[in-house]
Design a protein around this motif. Structure first.
Motif, short mmCIF file in Angstrom:
data_model
loop_
_atom_site.label_atom_id
_atom_site.label_comp_id
_atom_site.label_asym_id
_atom_site.label_seq_id
_atom_site.Cartn_x
_atom_site.Cartn_y
_atom_site.Cartn_z
N SER A 86 53.26 30.93 -1.38
CA SER A 86 52.28 29.88 -1.66
C SER A 86 50.99 30.14 -0.88
O SER A 86 51.03 30.27 0.36
CB SER A 86 52.84 28.51 -1.26
OG SER A 86 51.81 27.55 -1.15
N PRO A 87 49.85 30.22 -1.56
CA PRO A 87 48.58 30.37 -0.84
C PRO A 87 48.33 29.23 0.14
O PRO A 87 47.80 29.44 1.23
CB PRO A 87 47.54 30.38 -1.96
CG PRO A 87 48.27 30.85 -3.17
CD PRO A 87 49.65 30.28 -3.03
N VAL A 88 48.73 28.01 -0.26
CA VAL A 88 48.53 26.84 0.61
C VAL A 88 49.32 26.99 1.90
O VAL A 88 48.79 26.77 3.00
CB VAL A 88 48.94 25.55 -0.13
CG1 VAL A 88 48.87 24.36 0.82
CG2 VAL A 88 48.05 25.32 -1.34
N GLU A 89 50.60 27.38 1.78
CA GLU A 89 51.44 27.55 2.97
C GLU A 89 50.96 28.73 3.81
O GLU A 89 51.02 28.70 5.04
CB GLU A 89 52.90 27.74 2.57
CG GLU A 89 53.52 26.53 1.91
CD GLU A 89 53.47 25.29 2.81
OE1 GLU A 89 53.77 25.43 4.02
OE2 GLU A 89 53.11 24.21 2.31
N THR A 90 50.48 29.78 3.14
CA THR A 90 49.97 30.94 3.87
C THR A 90 48.80 30.56 4.75
O THR A 90 48.70 31.00 5.91
CB THR A 90 49.55 32.05 2.88
OG1 THR A 90 50.67 32.44 2.10
CG2 THR A 90 49.00 33.26 3.62
N LEU A 91 47.92 29.72 4.24
CA LEU A 91 46.73 29.33 5.00
C LEU A 91 47.06 28.40 6.17
O LEU A 91 46.20 28.15 7.01
CB LEU A 91 45.72 28.65 4.07
CG LEU A 91 45.06 29.58 3.04
CD1 LEU A 91 44.19 28.79 2.08
CD2 LEU A 91 44.24 30.67 3.72
N LYS A 92 48.30 27.91 6.24
CA LYS A 92 48.72 27.09 7.38
C LYS A 92 49.21 27.92 8.56
O LYS A 92 49.43 27.39 9.65
CB LYS A 92 49.85 26.14 6.94
CG LYS A 92 49.42 25.06 5.96
CD LYS A 92 50.61 24.19 5.57
CE LYS A 92 50.22 23.13 4.54
NZ LYS A 92 51.40 22.31 4.12
N LEU A 93 49.38 29.22 8.34
CA LEU A 93 49.86 30.10 9.40
C LEU A 93 48.80 30.26 10.48
O LEU A 93 47.60 30.23 10.21
CB LEU A 93 50.24 31.47 8.85
CG LEU A 93 51.40 31.50 7.85
CD1 LEU A 93 51.56 32.89 7.27
CD2 LEU A 93 52.70 31.06 8.52
N SER A 94 49.26 30.46 11.72
CA SER A 94 48.36 30.66 12.85
C SER A 94 48.37 32.12 13.29
O SER A 94 49.40 32.79 13.22
CB SER A 94 48.77 29.78 14.02
OG SER A 94 48.64 28.41 13.70
N ILE A 95 47.21 32.61 13.72
CA ILE A 95 47.11 33.96 14.26
C ILE A 95 46.31 33.90 15.56
O ILE A 95 45.51 32.97 15.76
CB ILE A 95 46.42 34.93 13.27
CG1 ILE A 95 44.98 34.47 12.98
CG2 ILE A 95 47.23 35.07 11.99
CD1 ILE A 95 44.14 35.51 12.25
N PRO A 96 46.51 34.87 16.46
CA PRO A 96 45.65 34.93 17.65
C PRO A 96 44.21 35.12 17.22
O PRO A 96 43.91 35.96 16.37
CB PRO A 96 46.18 36.16 18.39
CG PRO A 96 47.58 36.35 17.90
CD PRO A 96 47.56 35.90 16.47
N PHE A 97 43.31 34.31 17.81
CA PHE A 97 41.92 34.39 17.34
C PHE A 97 40.95 33.90 18.39
O PHE A 97 41.09 32.81 18.95
CB PHE A 97 41.73 33.56 16.07
CG PHE A 97 40.39 33.74 15.42
CD1 PHE A 97 40.16 34.83 14.59
CD2 PHE A 97 39.36 32.84 15.63
CE1 PHE A 97 38.93 35.03 13.99
CE2 PHE A 97 38.12 33.02 15.03
CZ PHE A 97 37.91 34.12 14.20
N ASP A 98 39.98 34.74 18.67
CA ASP A 98 38.79 34.38 19.45
C ASP A 98 37.60 34.84 18.63
O ASP A 98 37.48 36.03 18.31
CB ASP A 98 38.81 35.06 20.82
CG ASP A 98 37.51 34.87 21.57
OD1 ASP A 98 37.29 33.79 22.13
OD2 ASP A 98 36.68 35.81 21.56
#
Length: 225
Positions: free
Chosen positions: A162-174
């Motif tokens: 699901s694109p919607v569920e994918t966009l809820k994922l977190s990644i390390p980001f600065d």
């Protein structure tokens, strides 16, 4: 064939360099962000198979065409005119990055040909800031990211992401560091795309010439090397 194989080896090396840079970045970044805050997806159009042609102006890219690290248009169906309800974003440009949403989910590749159209169950990665595309592409290319995507995919006969569920994922980001890294990764991203373009052109030339050589239509016996 040798040049195509050499390009593939160069791209493998470039991918490894990019993966090392992204992995080091992730292990040294303490803050995280939800993907939806920095990117979205352009979803594909539901083309009607009744309109497909064996040859035509545009080729339709489906999940089978999304390979690891490249978009392979071989075997694509054709159409001659754009459907009136299709969004402009479904007409792909060289340099776009696509993600497979069904079957072998989580594969990503770079578009390297013109006149390709985005079919449903394939998504285009669309950063809110276009400068982040190389960064995001190589994040999705990590095996750890693919494993994460497979873990949230659902389905019994075949997995669906699901694109919607994918966009809820977190990644390390600065933001500042990610932008700087994306700038470093941009020439690697570009080089991979150029090498793939060259390999595609060489393969087309080979496949066009070989039958003519075998049939004797083209005679190379008098050519001196």
């Amino acid at each position: 064939d040798s040049k195509i194989e050499n390009n593939d080896k160069i791209n493998d090396n470039l991918e490894q360099q990019a993966a090392a840079l992204i992995t080091r970045y992730q292990t040294t970044t303490d803050t995280t962000i939800v993907l939806s805050e920095i990117m979205g997806f352009e979803n594909g159009f539901a083309f009607q198979s009744s309109t497909y042609l064996s040859k035509g102006t545009y080729r339709i890219i489906t999940i089978k065409n999304v390979q690891d690290g490249r978009i392979d248009s071989d075997g694509s169906a054709y159409i001659d005119s754009l459907p009136p309800r299709m969004k402009n974003g479904c007409k792909l440009c060289i340099g776009d990055a696509l993600l497979s949403l069904t079957g072998n989910v989580g594969r990503v590749g770079i578009v390297c040909e013109n006149n390709l159209l985005l079919n449903q169950r394939v998504a285009k990665i669309v950063p809110h800031d276009s400068a982040l595309l190389p960064f995001l592409y190589f994040v999705f290319r990590l095996s750890s990211t693919k494993t994460m995507l497979e873990s949230i995919a659902k389905g019994t006969a075949q997995l669906n992401l699901s694109p919607v569920e994918t966009l809820k994922l977190s990644i390390p980001f600065d933001y500042a560091t990610a932008m700087q890294l994306s700038h470093v990764l941009k020439p690697i991203y570009h080089a991979i795309a150029v090498n793939n373009q060259e390999a595609i052109a060489l393969a087309h030339t080979r496949d066009s010439l070989l039958p003519r050589l075998m049939s004797g239509e083209i005679n190379v016996s008098d050519i001196e090397f």
